[in-house]
Enzyme design. Structure first.
Site, mmCIF file in Angstrom:
data_model
loop_
_atom_site.group_PDB
_atom_site.id
_atom_site.type_symbol
_atom_site.label_atom_id
_atom_site.label_comp_id
_atom_site.label_asym_id
_atom_site.label_seq_id
_atom_site.Cartn_x
_atom_site.Cartn_y
_atom_site.Cartn_z
ATOM 1 N N GLY A 135 12.137 -5.088 8.266
ATOM 2 C CA GLY A 135 11.898 -6.493 7.936
ATOM 3 C C GLY A 135 10.856 -6.606 6.838
ATOM 4 O O GLY A 135 9.908 -5.816 6.771
ATOM 5 N N GLY A 142 10.013 -10.080 5.644
ATOM 6 C CA GLY A 142 9.779 -11.521 5.500
ATOM 7 C C GLY A 142 8.287 -11.814 5.518
ATOM 8 O O GLY A 142 7.456 -10.931 5.258
ATOM 9 N N ASN A 183 -4.305 -17.628 7.275
ATOM 10 C CA ASN A 183 -3.876 -18.394 8.456
ATOM 11 C C ASN A 183 -5.075 -18.934 9.235
ATOM 12 O O ASN A 183 -4.900 -19.561 10.266
ATOM 13 C CB ASN A 183 -2.977 -17.565 9.377
ATOM 14 C CG ASN A 183 -3.729 -16.486 10.113
ATOM 15 O OD1 ASN A 183 -4.872 -16.171 9.800
ATOM 16 N ND2 ASN A 183 -3.089 -15.901 11.106
ATOM 17 N N ALA A 212 6.098 -12.217 7.827
ATOM 18 C CA ALA A 212 5.212 -11.523 8.766
ATOM 19 C C ALA A 212 4.928 -10.083 8.356
ATOM 20 O O ALA A 212 3.981 -9.466 8.866
ATOM 21 C CB ALA A 212 5.826 -11.549 10.166
ATOM 22 N N LYS A 259 0.601 -21.202 4.104
ATOM 23 C CA LYS A 259 -0.365 -20.104 4.057
ATOM 24 C C LYS A 259 -0.821 -19.767 2.631
ATOM 25 O O LYS A 259 -1.969 -19.429 2.407
ATOM 26 C CB LYS A 259 0.215 -18.858 4.737
ATOM 27 C CG LYS A 259 0.391 -19.037 6.247
ATOM 28 C CD LYS A 259 0.939 -17.784 6.895
ATOM 29 C CE LYS A 259 1.023 -17.959 8.407
ATOM 30 N NZ LYS A 259 1.348 -16.701 9.092
ATOM 31 N N SER A 287 -0.674 -22.428 19.994
ATOM 32 C CA SER A 287 -2.123 -22.313 19.781
ATOM 33 C C SER A 287 -2.946 -23.291 20.625
ATOM 34 O O SER A 287 -3.995 -22.905 21.145
ATOM 35 C CB SER A 287 -2.454 -22.468 18.292
ATOM 36 O OG SER A 287 -1.887 -21.395 17.580
HETATM 37 P P1 NAP Z 1 11.071 -14.635 7.772
HETATM 38 O O1 NAP Z 1 10.054 -14.738 6.696
HETATM 39 O O2 NAP Z 1 12.100 -15.697 7.906
HETATM 40 O O3 NAP Z 1 11.787 -13.205 7.603
HETATM 41 C C1 NAP Z 1 12.901 -12.869 8.400
HETATM 42 C C2 NAP Z 1 13.175 -11.368 8.310
HETATM 43 O O4 NAP Z 1 14.274 -11.073 9.183
HETATM 44 C C3 NAP Z 1 13.582 -10.901 6.917
HETATM 45 O O5 NAP Z 1 13.171 -9.576 6.753
HETATM 46 C C4 NAP Z 1 15.110 -11.009 7.002
HETATM 47 O O6 NAP Z 1 15.783 -10.188 6.077
HETATM 48 C C5 NAP Z 1 15.336 -10.507 8.394
HETATM 49 N N1 NAP Z 1 16.624 -10.941 8.947
HETATM 50 C C6 NAP Z 1 16.948 -12.181 9.403
HETATM 51 N N2 NAP Z 1 18.226 -12.197 9.815
HETATM 52 C C7 NAP Z 1 18.721 -10.948 9.612
HETATM 53 C C8 NAP Z 1 19.982 -10.344 9.843
HETATM 54 N N3 NAP Z 1 21.031 -11.040 10.375
HETATM 55 N N4 NAP Z 1 20.129 -9.031 9.547
HETATM 56 C C9 NAP Z 1 19.098 -8.322 9.017
HETATM 57 N N5 NAP Z 1 17.873 -8.857 8.770
HETATM 58 C C10 NAP Z 1 17.701 -10.142 9.068
HETATM 59 O O7 NAP Z 1 10.367 -14.555 9.205
HETATM 60 P P2 NAP Z 1 8.896 -13.996 9.550
HETATM 61 O O8 NAP Z 1 7.910 -15.089 9.366
HETATM 62 O O9 NAP Z 1 8.693 -12.717 8.808
HETATM 63 O O10 NAP Z 1 9.024 -13.756 11.127
HETATM 64 C C11 NAP Z 1 9.903 -12.770 11.659
HETATM 65 C C12 NAP Z 1 9.861 -12.838 13.161
HETATM 66 O O11 NAP Z 1 8.552 -12.495 13.627
HETATM 67 C C13 NAP Z 1 10.165 -14.220 13.761
HETATM 68 O O12 NAP Z 1 10.954 -14.048 14.915
HETATM 69 C C14 NAP Z 1 8.801 -14.747 14.159
HETATM 70 O O13 NAP Z 1 8.861 -15.629 15.268
HETATM 71 C C15 NAP Z 1 8.073 -13.467 14.541
HETATM 72 N N6 NAP Z 1 6.607 -13.551 14.359
HETATM 73 C C16 NAP Z 1 5.825 -13.188 15.416
HETATM 74 C C17 NAP Z 1 4.459 -13.223 15.259
HETATM 75 C C18 NAP Z 1 3.583 -12.833 16.433
HETATM 76 O O14 NAP Z 1 2.397 -13.190 16.427
HETATM 77 N N7 NAP Z 1 4.093 -12.101 17.392
HETATM 78 C C19 NAP Z 1 3.873 -13.612 14.045
HETATM 79 C C20 NAP Z 1 4.725 -13.951 12.984
HETATM 80 C C21 NAP Z 1 6.102 -13.910 13.149
HETATM 81 P P3 NAP Z 1 16.133 -10.765 4.591
HETATM 82 O O15 NAP Z 1 14.853 -10.679 3.812
HETATM 83 O O16 NAP Z 1 17.191 -9.864 4.095
HETATM 84 O O17 NAP Z 1 16.591 -12.184 4.779
#
Ligand code: NAP
Length: 268
Positions: free
Chosen positions: A125, A127, A83, A129, A63, A15
């Protein structure tokens, strides 16, 4: 004027780079700082946001805590998280701009994404996001399927008649009806295994998006591109979500241009 991002940790945040680009572009005399706030201190910090902060972004894990101490707009109230915080009428207000960032970027790259039949999204997914993205695309589509390794987390996003929750095993049967496929997991990120999917069942005009932006072209996007599917990378979401804070704090909707993309890309 001071603005910044609060989180724990925040050192990795892009940021400051994004906002410095816009400060220069629009001639704004402000600084954007990293504001590490330890989890134990977060409640007190947001309950009495220090006066020197004109506005702040909020990232993981604060958040929800921050949302408890702000006047929320409709999006933030539905999600229970923020956020972006700004001052208005003597109060601290909050919104969640991640869903806006996802949709604004998708619309910039695929203007007709809402018209593509059968107007159905498959989101992989559930999580942190996922809720803002599901919330933001729901009004534009007929049906949304959320699949997650931990099915219970997908079930928390279900909305009768609109958003259905599934385990990952449902994917092959759902792909033929997806006009939009989105990876919202951390799979495909640097250091993580790829999200390996057979994309053959997808309709030919389906859009494939990934919110992971490091690497910019994830294995999922590479597979989609090799099938001539339209792809949308995650960097645009990151840049577009930041426009909301800039507008709230400085009254200008900043442009997301190639120069900004190149600056952030150079840090990946
Ligand atoms: P999070 O809360 O940690 O959630 C992770 C997600 O990935 C959950 O759905 C998890 O499933 C799944 N996952 C992780 N390992 C896995 C595996 N081995 N097999 C299957 N599913 C798996 O993360 P988040 O905050 O949602 O972020 C997710 C991604 O988006 C990150 O890479 C982050 O950098 C990116 N992101 C990008 C932006 C952007 O502006 N572009 C914004 C936010 C996030 P379970 O629930 O089963 O654990």
């Amino acid at each position: 004027m001071s603005v910044g991002v609060t989180g724990w940790p925040v050192a990795h945040s892009r940021s400051p780079l994004i906002f410095a680009h816009w400060f220069e572009r629009y001639g704004i005399d402000a600084i954007y700082q990293l504001v590490p706030v330890a989890p134990d201190d977060a409640d007190a910090f947001f309950a009495n946001l220090p006066a020197r902060w004109h506005g702040v972004n909020v990232t993981i894990p604060h958040k929800r805590t921050a949302a408890q101490h702000a006047v929320l707009d409709e999006t933030a109230a539905q999600l229970g998280s923020v956020n972006t915080l700004w001052r208005e009428d003597g109060q601290v207000h909050g919104t969640s701009s991640d869903g806006h960032g996802f949709v604004a970027n998708l619309t910039a790259i695929v203007p007709d994404w809402t018209a593509r039949e059968p107007k159905t999204a498959v989101i992989i997914g559930a999580g942190g996001a996922a809720p803002p993205i599901v919330h933001a695309i729901t009004p534009a589509l007929r049906r949304i399927h959320v699949l997650n390794r931990t099915r219970e987390k997908a079930a928390e996003l279900a909305v009768p008649g609109r958003v259905e929750a599934h385990g990952m095993e449902a994917l092959p049967a759902l792909l033929p009806e997806a006009s939009l496929l989105v990876n919202v997991t951390s799979l495909g990120m640097v250091g993580q295994p790829a999200l390996s999917i057979d994309l053959a069942p997808l309709p030919r005009d389906a859009v494939v998006a990934d919110i992971v932006y490091d690497p910019l072209e994830t294995p999922l996007l590479a597979a989609a591109r090799s099938r001539d599917l339209v792809t949308v990378d995650g960097l645009g979401m990151l840049l577009h979500q930041a426009t909301v804070g800039f507008e709230k704090w400085f009254g200008i909707v900043p442009e997301v241009d190639e120069a900004l993309r190149a600056k952030v890309l150079a840090t990946l």
